[in-house]
Write an enzyme that holds these catalytic residues in place. Sequence first.
Site, mmCIF file in Angstrom:
data_model
loop_
_atom_site.group_PDB
_atom_site.id
_atom_site.type_symbol
_atom_site.label_atom_id
_atom_site.label_comp_id
_atom_site.label_asym_id
_atom_site.label_seq_id
_atom_site.Cartn_x
_atom_site.Cartn_y
_atom_site.Cartn_z
ATOM 1 N N ASP A 42 0.823 -1.457 0.001
ATOM 2 C CA ASP A 42 -0.005 -0.007 0.002
ATOM 3 C C ASP A 42 0.872 1.325 0.000
ATOM 4 O O ASP A 42 2.023 1.231 -0.658
ATOM 5 C CB ASP A 42 -0.862 -0.123 1.200
ATOM 6 C CG ASP A 42 -2.188 0.638 1.005
ATOM 7 O OD1 ASP A 42 -2.293 1.740 0.613
ATOM 8 O OD2 ASP A 42 -3.103 -0.156 1.030
ATOM 9 N N HIS B 47 -4.085 6.532 2.817
ATOM 10 C CA HIS B 47 -4.772 5.214 2.332
ATOM 11 C C HIS B 47 -3.975 3.900 2.904
ATOM 12 O O HIS B 47 -4.736 3.123 3.550
ATOM 13 C CB HIS B 47 -4.513 5.163 1.037
ATOM 14 C CG HIS B 47 -5.149 3.950 0.052
ATOM 15 N ND1 HIS B 47 -4.606 2.864 0.080
ATOM 16 C CD2 HIS B 47 -6.160 3.917 -0.646
ATOM 17 C CE1 HIS B 47 -5.519 1.942 -0.523
ATOM 18 N NE2 HIS B 47 -6.531 2.534 -0.917
ATOM 19 N N SER C 226 -10.997 -0.594 -2.014
ATOM 20 C CA SER C 226 -9.678 -0.553 -1.102
ATOM 21 C C SER C 226 -10.036 -0.876 0.438
ATOM 22 O O SER C 226 -9.238 -1.329 1.098
ATOM 23 C CB SER C 226 -9.153 0.652 -1.005
ATOM 24 O OG SER C 226 -8.327 0.795 -2.268
#
Length: 785
Positions: free
Chosen positions: A154, A227, A573
């Site tokens: 990620d 994220h 996600s």
Amino acid sequence: MAMNNVSMTCLFLLLLPLVSCTKNNQVYLVEFGEHNNGHKTLHEIENTHHSYLLLVKETEEEARVSLLYSYKHTFNGFAALLTPNEANNLSGMEGVVSVHKSHTKIYSLHTTRSWKFVGLDESFDPFEEKSNETNRDLLAKAKYGQDIIVGMIDSGVWPDSKSFRDKGMGPVPKKWKGVCQNGTDFDSSKCNRKIVGARYYLQGYENHYGPLNEEEDYKSARDKDGHGTHTSSIVAGRTIKNAAAIGGFASGTASGGAPLARLAIYKACWPIKGKPKNEGNTCANIDMLKAIDDAIEDGVDVLSISIGHYGPLKYEDDVIAKGALQAVRKNIVVVCSAGNFGPFPHSLSNPAPWIITVGASTVDRTFLAPIKLNNGRTIEGRSFTPVHMENSFRPLVLASDVEEYAGILKTNSGYCQDNTLDPSKVKGKIVLCMRGQGGRLNKSFEVQRAGGVGIILGNNKTHANDVPSDPYFIPATGVTYENTLKLVQYIHSSPNPMAQLLPGRTVLDTKPAPSMAMFSSRGPNIIDPNILKPDITAPGVDILAAWTAKDGPTRMNFRDKRVVKFNIISGTSMSCPHVSAASVLLKAMHPTWSPAAIRSALITSAKTTDNTGNPITDETGNPATPFAMGSGHFYPKRASDPGLIYDASYMDYLLYLCNLNLTQHINLTYNCPNPLPQPFDLNYPSIQIHKLNYTKTIKRTVTNVGSSKSVYKFIANTPKEFNILATPNVLKFKHVGQKRNFVITVTANKDQLPSKCDPENYFFGWYIWTDKYHVVRSPIAVSFQ
Ligand SMILES: *[C@@H]1O[C@H](CO)[C@@H](O)[C@H](O)[C@H]1NC(C)=O
Ligand SMILES: *[C@@H]1O[C@H](CO)[C@@H](O)[C@H](O)[C@H]1NC(C)=O
Ligand SMILES: *[C@@H]1O[C@H](CO)[C@@H](O)[C@H](O)[C@H]1NC(C)=O
Ligand SMILES: *[C@@H]1O[C@H](CO)[C@@H](O)[C@H](O)[C@H]1NC(C)=O
Ligand SMILES: *[C@@H]1O[C@H](CO)[C@@H](O)[C@H](O)[C@H]1NC(C)=O
Ligand SMILES: *[C@@H]1O[C@H](CO)[C@@H](O)[C@H](O)[C@H]1NC(C)=O
Ligand SMILES: *[C@@H]1O[C@H](CO)[C@@H](O)[C@H](O)[C@H]1NC(C)=O
Ligand SMILES: *[C@@H]1O[C@H](CO)[C@@H](O)[C@H](O)[C@H]1NC(C)=O
């Protein structure tokens, strides 16, 4: 002579940045064929690769810097900077099987551009079903995941978040071999018993985009984007009481699905220069391949990859598929997001059958922020904006009525794009701006610039009921297309249109939920139409989880400088790490289960109804098909006791790949059988048949993991277009671990088929095996020739 020319060019270019000297160098992948590196250390492998480079490079130093990555598990070879000549020379050398240019593939993180809000403690969220002791039971049986290590590919992690503290956690599992890589604002002190390792990968990125701009991201595993912090805390964040997003929305307890699982961070995604983060991030193929390679070597148990390529890639071109296959060979469960390119068909990424592919659906929570009109009516809106309007009515105008004449094209009208509104007509008013062009936050900045006091974001016809909830800087709310029309009608019919935006509030137990998110990518699978994808759906809309202190809640790093500890965002996600967490719990409870067994348990136990008891719907309000939700919404408690499993091994995947002519690329010594097996004969827990020509038989094998003595009966549910039979239709088991074979016969109902057959038009059914207690359900999709 030729040599001289080369040196001359270099000398000349020395006046320019040094990198110009290696201008003709491009990234190549050099492959040696079958994997036989298991027993070698990475250092030994690097030495071998270096010795090959020494044969084509002039100096030791050149050879050293040209070697970008040595791979050990994901494939037998290396990535290096080579000239076409050097590549050519290498390809002729003994042992080298192939040398080809690595065209950088742009993968990206699967967060929607709509940043949104919600919490993990949904009443139907299996991890937090409050008053329900059975789920506590599941977590306790799985020891909250404490023995399991999850690799996150990620954008890194914000290690200082409370979600990653290691208070009370036992020692790191002994099998762990990873490292905590030093870098900007990150050193080994940032790892602990929760974050057990952290690495970052920049070679592919920097060779494609040039050096990382260190204003835009940290040259380390530290996450500036948010994220990676968010996804990591969804999998394994510690339980935090009184967590809330900006403005106190979604307040409650935030917890990862496996709160004691260990995290191994592999940062392979970086910002695209000059773009706001919510619009541009990228993960280069050779970086991701190395990240997966290291994760395998380090000893992770589960890999969570919320990344995909826009436009599905063939397995042979897709580093996620390639890497995942070798991870599965090492018994690692790989979970990936399906993508955010829905609701269009064929929009799905990560379709390989050795991966668990996850779609996204809603949770039963929303943020209502209604609009009060001065005719006494109230219109429903959604927002989690932390600033509120005074308790009084304000004039309400439509953006297209209050624009500055100059410079605005008709086709650009009504969207509140930068410098379009006329301050003399907007000051002190609420503006209704249309969605469809430009960013939502930008529109609110434009209204603010022109002196407006509030904004309503109106959906256009395309968005229909998909209303995002956002945190704006001025009072704001979003409305459906239908309500947009009502507001426009009110503005144009009332002599004195006035409105008040009421403050947003968190509303629980909304119905129906779950419902498929419009953005969730859809099948059918175009890479192999014999495999039904996605596999499953999980919460991916308005998910509350940990955040970085270096990016605002809207990820609009250019304009949003607010700092939050938790944030609400949406995307596959966010659904992917929910299923990763469930896989952690299953793996902890059933340490001998293969990745395929874990996938099977999740697929066959999924829930197909919502909290109204009706079939889960999609954005149109109609029942969602398996191309949107796979087998349904994940249900970890039932998955922990699935009764039967459809198992498959690495060798089964090699056999499956014979049909696609790919096995020889992966394994030189493997001989595909003749005749080849049928492509849909891979022992998968769902079935898809493309272009059925009257009838087909499909082999399946189930393994008993339930009660020792049990009898399962077959029940099928099919549309009028086809029938399914099982032979035998009763399966008797005498002990746990026993396998039983059966054959499914799918037959077209010739007289029920549409007169004009479209092979892309699929019909859906399902079959189950049940011993009354367990229900082992498989969806089936069929198209006709
Ligand atoms: C590359 O190969 C060519 C022809 O086989 C040979 O003449 C040349 O010396 C080689 N160059 C290097 C750098 O090995
Ligand atoms: C817990 O969940 C089970 C199965 O979903 C249900 O039958 C039971 O009533 C629930 N218990 C409580 C206390 O809600
Ligand atoms: C990493 O940083 C720490 C302290 O900042 C230092 O002690 C250690 O030697 C460094 N490790 C490496 C491999 O550079
Ligand atoms: C509606 O929104 C979609 C998606 O943003 C956009 O593609 C489309 O052009 C918009 N339509 C109108 C009429 O504004
Ligand atoms: C929002 O505004 C920023 C700054 O002007 C710009 O860079 C960005 O592209 C805009 N985003 C959208 C989606 O319009
Ligand atoms: C499979 O690959 C071989 C050699 O690479 C080729 O001869 C054959 O035509 C291919 N078959 C298919 C079905 O693509
Ligand atoms: C290659 O295939 C052989 C059997 O032909 C098998 O023993 C070996 O494990 C396979 N290796 C890989 C890397 O697929
Ligand atoms: C469909 O099956 C029939 C009978 O088995 C066969 O004659 C026909 O060629 C098949 N059609 C195609 C397009 O394969």
